[in-house]
Design a protein around this motif. Structure first.
Motif, PDB file in Angstrom:
ATOM      1  N   SER A  93       0.828  -1.210   0.000  1.00 34.78           N
ATOM      2  CA  SER A  93       0.000   0.000   0.000  1.00 34.78           C
ATOM      3  C   SER A  93       0.861   1.259   0.000  1.00 34.78           C
ATOM      4  O   SER A  93       0.562   2.233  -0.703  1.00 34.78           O
ATOM      5  N   LEU A 138       2.370   1.866  -3.441  1.00 36.97           N
ATOM      6  CA  LEU A 138       1.410   2.460  -4.373  1.00 36.97           C
ATOM      7  C   LEU A 138       1.112   3.921  -4.033  1.00 36.97           C
ATOM      8  O   LEU A 138       1.101   4.779  -4.919  1.00 36.97           O
ATOM      9  N   VAL A 186      -0.617   6.585  -6.733  1.00 37.26           N
ATOM     10  CA  VAL A 186      -1.676   5.769  -7.333  1.00 37.26           C
ATOM     11  C   VAL A 186      -3.012   6.134  -6.706  1.00 37.26           C
ATOM     12  O   VAL A 186      -3.147   6.181  -5.485  1.00 37.26           O
ATOM     13  N   ALA A 195      -3.091   1.075 -10.094  1.00 39.34           N
ATOM     14  CA  ALA A 195      -2.598   0.085  -9.130  1.00 39.34           C
ATOM     15  C   ALA A 195      -2.188  -1.202  -9.842  1.00 39.34           C
ATOM     16  O   ALA A 195      -1.142  -1.782  -9.540  1.00 39.34           O
ATOM     17  N   MET A 250       1.131  -0.629 -11.657  1.00 37.56           N
ATOM     18  CA  MET A 250       2.273  -0.530 -10.752  1.00 37.56           C
ATOM     19  C   MET A 250       2.639  -1.897 -10.163  1.00 37.56           C
ATOM     20  O   MET A 250       3.815  -2.242 -10.040  1.00 37.56           O
ATOM     21  N   ILE A 251       1.635  -2.683  -9.808  1.00 37.68           N
ATOM     22  CA  ILE A 251       1.895  -4.007  -9.230  1.00 37.68           C
ATOM     23  C   ILE A 251       2.517  -4.931 -10.269  1.00 37.68           C
ATOM     24  O   ILE A 251       3.526  -5.597 -10.014  1.00 37.68           O
TER      25      ILE A 251
END
Length: 240
Positions: free
Chosen positions: A114, A117, A122, A128, A131-132
Motif C-alpha cells: 500500500s 502504491l 496511485v 494500481a 504498478m503491481i
C-alpha cells in the motif's frame, strides 16, 4: 437491473466468506498482516479451491498467523525449499521463493504494498494494476503476477476489491487512497459466462478490455460501487 441489486444484497454477507479465498485474510490480525496475506492468497487463487486452499493454509500455518513478519524476515526459505518440485500447478517451489523474495524486497524498501502504491501517487484501479504488475515483472515474476495489464489480471483485480471496498462484511477496505469507483471487475471464464448469460456482455474474450466493458455496465447499476456487482454475478451463478 433490479435483479442484480437483489442478488448483490443477498450474497454480500459474512456467509460469502465460507469457501471463498477471501476467508484467509480474515484469519490474521493487523492491517499489514492482512494486506500481505491477502496478496499472497490472491496470487494462489486459481484452479480448484480444493487444491489451492491447502497451499494458502500452509503459508498461514508456517507463518503462525504473522505472514507479514514471515515474508519480511525471509522465513519462507525455511518452509519452501528452493527446488523445482511443484508447489501448486505451474508454481514450483523455486518460483514461489523468487516471488516471495521480490515481495520481501518491496516490503524492505517501502514497508508495504500500500505504501509503495501511495508513494507513487496511485489513485485508481488501473494505476494500481499497472504498478503491481510492472514491479513484479521487473523482478522476473511473470507467472504468479501478470507481466502487464493487457490480460484481465483477475487475481490482482480481486485483491484490489478486497483492499479498497469499504463497509463490506467480505472486503477489508484498508486502502482509502484508491477510489472504489475506479476498481475493475475481476474477469475470468466463469464471470464472463455469467455476464453473457445476463446480457451484460457479448464476447468470448477474458481480456482487460472485456473487464472494462463489464465494469462500465456495473457502473450503470452500482454507480458508487461497481464491484458490488461481483457478488451479484456470483449469486446469479449459484441461483442457476
Amino acid at each position: 437491473m433490479e435483479r442484480l441489486k437483489e442478488l448483490a444484497e443477498k450474497y454480500e454477507t459474512r456467509d460469502f466468506l465460507n469457501g471463498d479465498p477471501s476467508w484467509f485474510m480474515h484469519q490474521v490480525e493487523g492491517k499489514l498482516n492482512q494486506e500481505t496475506f491477502a496478496f499472497i492468497a490472491s496470487c494462489l487463487s486459481y484452479g480448484s479451491r480444493k487444491q489451492f486452499f491447502p497451499k494458502i493454509q500452509y503459508i498461514l500455518d508456517c507463518s503462525e498467523g504473522n505472514v507479514y513478519k514471515w515474508v519480511k524476515e525471509g522465513r519462507f526459505e525455511d518452509n519452501i525449499p528452493d527446488n523445482e518440485t511443484c508447489y501448486y500447478r505451474l508454481y514450483t517451489n523455486s518460483l514461489m521463493n523468487k516471488f516471495l523474495r521480490a515481495y520481501r524486497e518491496l516490503i524492505l524498501e517501502y514497508n508495504s504494498l500500500s505504501e509503495y502504491l501511495s508513494l507513487n501517487s496511485v489513485k485508481t484501479g488501473i494505476e494500481a494494476i499497472e504498478m503491481i504488475t510492472s514491479y513484479f515483472s521487473s523482478h522476473g515474476i511473470e507467472v504468479i503476477v501478470p507481466k502487464d495489464s493487457k490480460s484481465s489480471c483477475k487475481r490482482v483485480c480481486m485483491f484490489l476489491r478486497w483492499m479498497v471496498r469499504d463497509n463490506s462484511p467480505v472486503d477489508l477496505g484498508l486502502w482509502d487512497f484508491i477510489d472504489k469507483r475506479t476498481l475493475i471487475m475481476p474477469m475470468d471464464t466463469h464471470v464472463l459466462q455469467e455476464a453473457c448469460a445476463m446480457g451484460l456482455l457479448n464476447t468470448k474474450s477474458t481480456s482487460m478490455s472485456s473487464a472494462f466493458r463489464l465494469t462500465a455496465r456495473m457502473k450503470d447499476i452500482f454507480p458508487d460501487d461497481p464491484l458490488k456487482g461481483d457478488f451479484a454475478l456470483f449469486g446469479y451463478g449459484v441461483n442457476k
